[in-house]
Scaffold this active site. Sequence first.
Site, mmCIF file in Angstrom:
data_model
loop_
_atom_site.group_PDB
_atom_site.id
_atom_site.type_symbol
_atom_site.label_atom_id
_atom_site.label_comp_id
_atom_site.label_asym_id
_atom_site.label_seq_id
_atom_site.Cartn_x
_atom_site.Cartn_y
_atom_site.Cartn_z
ATOM 1 C CG PHE A 241 -1.878 0.840 1.508
ATOM 2 C CD1 PHE A 241 -3.168 1.144 0.363
ATOM 3 C CD2 PHE A 241 -1.759 1.877 2.419
ATOM 4 C CE1 PHE A 241 -3.908 2.259 0.829
ATOM 5 C CE2 PHE A 241 -2.672 3.024 2.500
ATOM 6 C CZ PHE A 241 -3.852 3.366 1.609
ATOM 7 C CG ASP B 291 6.636 -4.680 10.377
ATOM 8 O OD1 ASP B 291 6.262 -3.537 10.273
ATOM 9 O OD2 ASP B 291 6.047 -5.665 9.624
ATOM 10 C CG HIS C 103 6.626 -3.162 6.748
ATOM 11 N ND1 HIS C 103 5.782 -4.038 7.174
ATOM 12 C CD2 HIS C 103 5.833 -2.631 5.636
ATOM 13 C CE1 HIS C 103 4.946 -4.247 6.218
ATOM 14 N NE2 HIS C 103 4.818 -3.382 5.352
ATOM 15 C CB SER D 224 3.047 -4.622 3.449
ATOM 16 O OG SER D 224 2.295 -3.891 4.346
ATOM 17 C CG MET D 225 -2.663 -4.056 0.319
ATOM 18 S SD MET D 225 -3.192 -2.529 -0.662
ATOM 19 C CE MET D 225 -2.183 -2.762 -1.875
#
Length: 259
Positions: free
Chosen positions: A25, A194, A224, A93-94
């Site tokens: 994202f 993270d 992250h 992530s996303m």
Amino acid sequence: MPVIPGAEPYRHDGGEVGVLLCHGFTSSPQSLRPWAEHLAARELTVSLPLLPGHGTRWEDMQLTGWQDWYAEVDRELRALRRTCAQVFVAGLSMGGALALRLAAKHQGAVAGVMVVNPANKVHGLSAYALPVARHVVRTAKGITSDIAKEGGVEIGYDRVPLHAAHSLRVFFRQVDGELPQVTQPLLLLRSARDHVVPAADSARVLSRVSSTDVREVVLEQSYHVATLDHDADRIFEESYAFIARLAPSVGKEGTTAGG
């Protein structure tokens, strides 16, 4: 709008095993480019698309939502399936949530799933304010470049468009309900530290999927965006080994895990 230099999509036509990589994202393909190139160098067919509204300016992202982002990776998966015998999906992530939804919806068309710090929920009190706040405030502080490695930079937006963030929250709820439909082998890699996605998200994914072939790897040296961090090589090696184990043709015909 022109694409930010370095944020372009990436494609490599290799062998009969394909990998679809999904970025995160407000990020861009740059965050996964070294991973994509590592797999491409081993003669895999690789697709790393630029998600709609990403890679240009945050104002463009305000006009997109999760349906647009998912539709893009869904199209790429279908394209890979037309030329590859087996296809793996992966994401950060996303992008991890996108990959998991592809696995849930396409079942037999996806041979395995590889996710790095997968996001499952928008956390904090601000999440509950999004439905209203997005009509009052356009953006919030950005979340890119959470990297421990000195000099590490993630190409993405320095602001989070709140209309898009609201759509993301809806998407995470959608995916969470579909996780039990994920039955494929799963490789989940998460950072011990993270600052964007908590460990609870990975734990939630592991507890909800129906996969029986599951490997969890903790990345001790990265934040992250681990694909651009100290543990990047481990991610690349673990993912290639995962694919090679499940796709017998990988590593044959002169290709090796070493190059």
